[in-house]
Design a protein around this motif. Structure first.
Motif, PDB file in Angstrom:
ATOM      1  N   HIS A  20       0.820  -1.172  -0.034  1.00  0.00           N
ATOM      2  CA  HIS A  20      -0.155  -0.091  -0.051  1.00  0.00           C
ATOM      3  C   HIS A  20       0.898   1.254   0.046  1.00  0.00           C
ATOM      4  CE1 HIS A  20      -3.385   2.614   0.694  1.00  0.00           C
ATOM      5  NE2 HIS A  20      -2.684   3.162   1.842  1.00  0.00           N
ATOM      6  N   ARG A  21       1.801   1.313   1.055  1.00  0.00           N
ATOM      7  CA  ARG A  21       2.801   2.483   0.876  1.00  0.00           C
ATOM      8  C   ARG A  21       3.484   2.503  -0.359  1.00  0.00           C
ATOM      9  NH1 ARG A  21       2.851   0.571   5.996  1.00  0.00           N
ATOM     10  NH2 ARG A  21       4.647  -0.668   5.664  1.00  0.00           N
ATOM     11  N   MET A  22       3.941   1.584  -1.008  1.00  0.00           N
ATOM     12  CA  MET A  22       4.526   1.265  -2.574  1.00  0.00           C
ATOM     13  C   MET A  22       3.382   2.242  -3.417  1.00  0.00           C
ATOM     14  SD  MET A  22       6.715  -1.909  -3.024  1.00  0.00           S
ATOM     15  CE  MET A  22       7.354  -1.280  -4.663  1.00  0.00           C
ATOM     16  N   LYS A  23       2.381   1.943  -3.402  1.00  0.00           N
ATOM     17  CA  LYS A  23       1.261   2.488  -4.362  1.00  0.00           C
ATOM     18  C   LYS A  23       1.051   4.150  -3.828  1.00  0.00           C
ATOM     19  CE  LYS A  23      -3.258   1.981  -6.136  1.00  0.00           C
ATOM     20  NZ  LYS A  23      -4.422   0.992  -6.267  1.00  0.00           N
ATOM     21  N   CYS A  24       1.043   4.402  -2.677  1.00  0.00           N
ATOM     22  CA  CYS A  24       0.733   5.726  -2.228  1.00  0.00           C
ATOM     23  C   CYS A  24       1.976   6.465  -2.651  1.00  0.00           C
ATOM     24  CB  CYS A  24       0.713   5.915  -0.614  1.00  0.00           C
ATOM     25  SG  CYS A  24      -0.774   5.072  -0.141  1.00  0.00           S
ATOM     26  N   LEU A  31       2.947   9.435 -10.724  1.00  0.00           N
ATOM     27  CA  LEU A  31       3.497   8.525 -11.886  1.00  0.00           C
ATOM     28  C   LEU A  31       2.569   7.383 -12.100  1.00  0.00           C
ATOM     29  CD1 LEU A  31       7.349   8.530 -10.820  1.00  0.00           C
ATOM     30  CD2 LEU A  31       6.243   9.500 -12.787  1.00  0.00           C
ATOM     31  N   THR A  32       2.408   6.745 -13.170  1.00  0.00           N
ATOM     32  CA  THR A  32       1.707   5.629 -13.429  1.00  0.00           C
ATOM     33  C   THR A  32       2.562   4.482 -13.070  1.00  0.00           C
ATOM     34  OG1 THR A  32       2.437   5.424 -15.818  1.00  0.00           O
ATOM     35  CG2 THR A  32       0.683   6.610 -15.226  1.00  0.00           C
ATOM     36  N   GLN A  33       2.030   3.280 -12.964  1.00  0.00           N
ATOM     37  CA  GLN A  33       2.687   2.046 -12.756  1.00  0.00           C
ATOM     38  C   GLN A  33       3.773   2.038 -13.760  1.00  0.00           C
ATOM     39  OE1 GLN A  33       0.259  -1.433 -12.251  1.00  0.00           O
ATOM     40  NE2 GLN A  33       0.176  -1.117 -10.169  1.00  0.00           N
ATOM     41  N   GLU A  34       3.424   2.141 -15.172  1.00  0.00           N
ATOM     42  CA  GLU A  34       4.204   1.723 -16.236  1.00  0.00           C
ATOM     43  C   GLU A  34       5.288   2.901 -16.215  1.00  0.00           C
ATOM     44  OE1 GLU A  34       4.170   1.802 -21.064  1.00  0.00           O
ATOM     45  OE2 GLU A  34       2.163   1.548 -19.881  1.00  0.00           O
ATOM     46  N   GLU A  35       5.123   4.157 -15.899  1.00  0.00           N
ATOM     47  CA  GLU A  35       6.117   5.192 -15.729  1.00  0.00           C
ATOM     48  C   GLU A  35       7.524   4.851 -14.533  1.00  0.00           C
ATOM     49  OE1 GLU A  35       3.818   9.181 -17.317  1.00  0.00           O
ATOM     50  OE2 GLU A  35       3.553   8.435 -15.285  1.00  0.00           O
ATOM     51  N   LEU A  36       6.756   4.587 -13.491  1.00  0.00           N
ATOM     52  CA  LEU A  36       7.598   4.271 -12.406  1.00  0.00           C
ATOM     53  C   LEU A  36       8.573   2.953 -12.646  1.00  0.00           C
ATOM     54  CD1 LEU A  36       8.905   4.916  -9.770  1.00  0.00           C
ATOM     55  CD2 LEU A  36       7.112   3.782  -8.640  1.00  0.00           C
ATOM     56  N   THR A  48       3.138  -4.014 -10.575  1.00  0.00           N
ATOM     57  CA  THR A  48       1.582  -4.317 -10.055  1.00  0.00           C
ATOM     58  C   THR A  48       1.875  -5.537  -9.205  1.00  0.00           C
ATOM     59  OG1 THR A  48       0.778  -3.881 -12.287  1.00  0.00           O
ATOM     60  CG2 THR A  48      -0.481  -5.309 -11.054  1.00  0.00           C
ATOM     61  N   SER A  49       2.612  -6.491  -9.216  1.00  0.00           N
ATOM     62  CA  SER A  49       2.752  -7.470  -8.321  1.00  0.00           C
ATOM     63  C   SER A  49       3.426  -6.999  -6.917  1.00  0.00           C
ATOM     64  CB  SER A  49       3.708  -8.757  -8.670  1.00  0.00           C
ATOM     65  OG  SER A  49       3.845  -9.475  -7.864  1.00  0.00           O
ATOM     66  N   TYR A  50       4.065  -6.201  -6.818  1.00  0.00           N
ATOM     67  CA  TYR A  50       4.687  -5.576  -5.672  1.00  0.00           C
ATOM     68  C   TYR A  50       3.749  -4.868  -4.831  1.00  0.00           C
ATOM     69  CZ  TYR A  50       9.435  -6.206  -7.526  1.00  0.00           C
ATOM     70  OH  TYR A  50      10.492  -6.771  -7.844  1.00  0.00           O
ATOM     71  N   GLU A  51       2.810  -4.125  -5.737  1.00  0.00           N
ATOM     72  CA  GLU A  51       1.649  -3.030  -5.048  1.00  0.00           C
ATOM     73  C   GLU A  51       0.608  -3.673  -4.679  1.00  0.00           C
ATOM     74  OE1 GLU A  51       0.816   0.032  -7.660  1.00  0.00           O
ATOM     75  OE2 GLU A  51       2.549   1.122  -7.476  1.00  0.00           O
ATOM     76  N   LYS A  52       0.257  -5.068  -5.177  1.00  0.00           N
ATOM     77  CA  LYS A  52      -0.680  -5.953  -4.748  1.00  0.00           C
ATOM     78  C   LYS A  52      -0.256  -6.696  -3.512  1.00  0.00           C
ATOM     79  CE  LYS A  52      -3.644  -6.047  -8.722  1.00  0.00           C
ATOM     80  NZ  LYS A  52      -4.508  -6.790  -9.858  1.00  0.00           N
ATOM     81  N   GLY A  53       1.087  -6.843  -3.130  1.00  0.00           N
ATOM     82  CA  GLY A  53       1.617  -7.490  -2.273  1.00  0.00           C
ATOM     83  C   GLY A  53       1.576  -8.935  -2.640  1.00  0.00           C
ATOM     84  N   HIS A  54       1.873  -9.501  -3.917  1.00  0.00           N
ATOM     85  CA  HIS A  54       1.877 -10.707  -4.329  1.00  0.00           C
ATOM     86  C   HIS A  54       3.392 -11.262  -4.116  1.00  0.00           C
ATOM     87  CE1 HIS A  54      -2.151 -10.397  -6.627  1.00  0.00           C
ATOM     88  NE2 HIS A  54      -2.268 -10.201  -5.428  1.00  0.00           N
ATOM     89  N   THR A  55       4.408 -10.436  -4.583  1.00  0.00           N
ATOM     90  CA  THR A  55       5.670 -10.579  -4.486  1.00  0.00           C
ATOM     91  C   THR A  55       6.343  -9.497  -3.841  1.00  0.00           C
ATOM     92  OG1 THR A  55       5.325 -11.203  -6.946  1.00  0.00           O
ATOM     93  CG2 THR A  55       7.456 -10.816  -6.169  1.00  0.00           C
ATOM     94  N   ASP A  56       7.290 -10.042  -3.058  1.00  0.00           N
ATOM     95  CA  ASP A  56       8.504  -9.100  -2.353  1.00  0.00           C
ATOM     96  C   ASP A  56       9.364  -8.349  -3.166  1.00  0.00           C
ATOM     97  OD1 ASP A  56       7.414 -10.759  -0.224  1.00  0.00           O
ATOM     98  OD2 ASP A  56       9.303 -11.612   0.315  1.00  0.00           O
TER      99      ASP A  56
END
Length: 101
Positions: A20-24, A31-36, A48-56
């Motif tokens: 959540h903090r990465m997304k915030c 920035l969009t996910q693609e830009e970052l 996307t996987s990081y922001e959803k918490g699926h991957t470390d």
């Protein structure tokens, strides 16, 4: 009397806070996910996987994110709002989202 277990000692970790903090942080950078993802040298799907918490996310990526965008690593990792710090020489203060400049 029982003592609550230290959450760090749990065998599994809940990354939803970090995710959540990465997304915030990304949104606050406008920035969009693609830009970052492009700026960090990773695929958008990985972001996307990081922001959803699926991957470390690896520590090196978190360090790069904090350094490149002046994000406080204590806040990113733990969610703690750092205290305002007077920089040496009285040049300002630092706190989230980054260093005093």
């Amino acid at each position: 009397m029982t003592v609550a277990a230290n959450p760090i000692d749990r065998p599994t970790r809940d990354l939803s806070g970090l995710a959540h903090r990465m997304k915030c942080a990304r949104i606050s950078l406008d920035l969009t996910q693609e830009e970052l993802a492009e700026r960090l040298g990773i695929a958008r799907q990985t972001m996307t996987s990081y922001e959803k918490g699926h991957t470390d996310p690896p520590a090196s990526l978190l360090a790069q994110l904090c350094e490149d965008y002046s994000i406080d690593p204590v806040w990113l990792l733990l969610g703690h709002q750092p205290p305002l710090m007077i920089s040496p020489g009285g040049g300002g203060y630092s706190g989230f989202p980054g260093k005093g400049e």
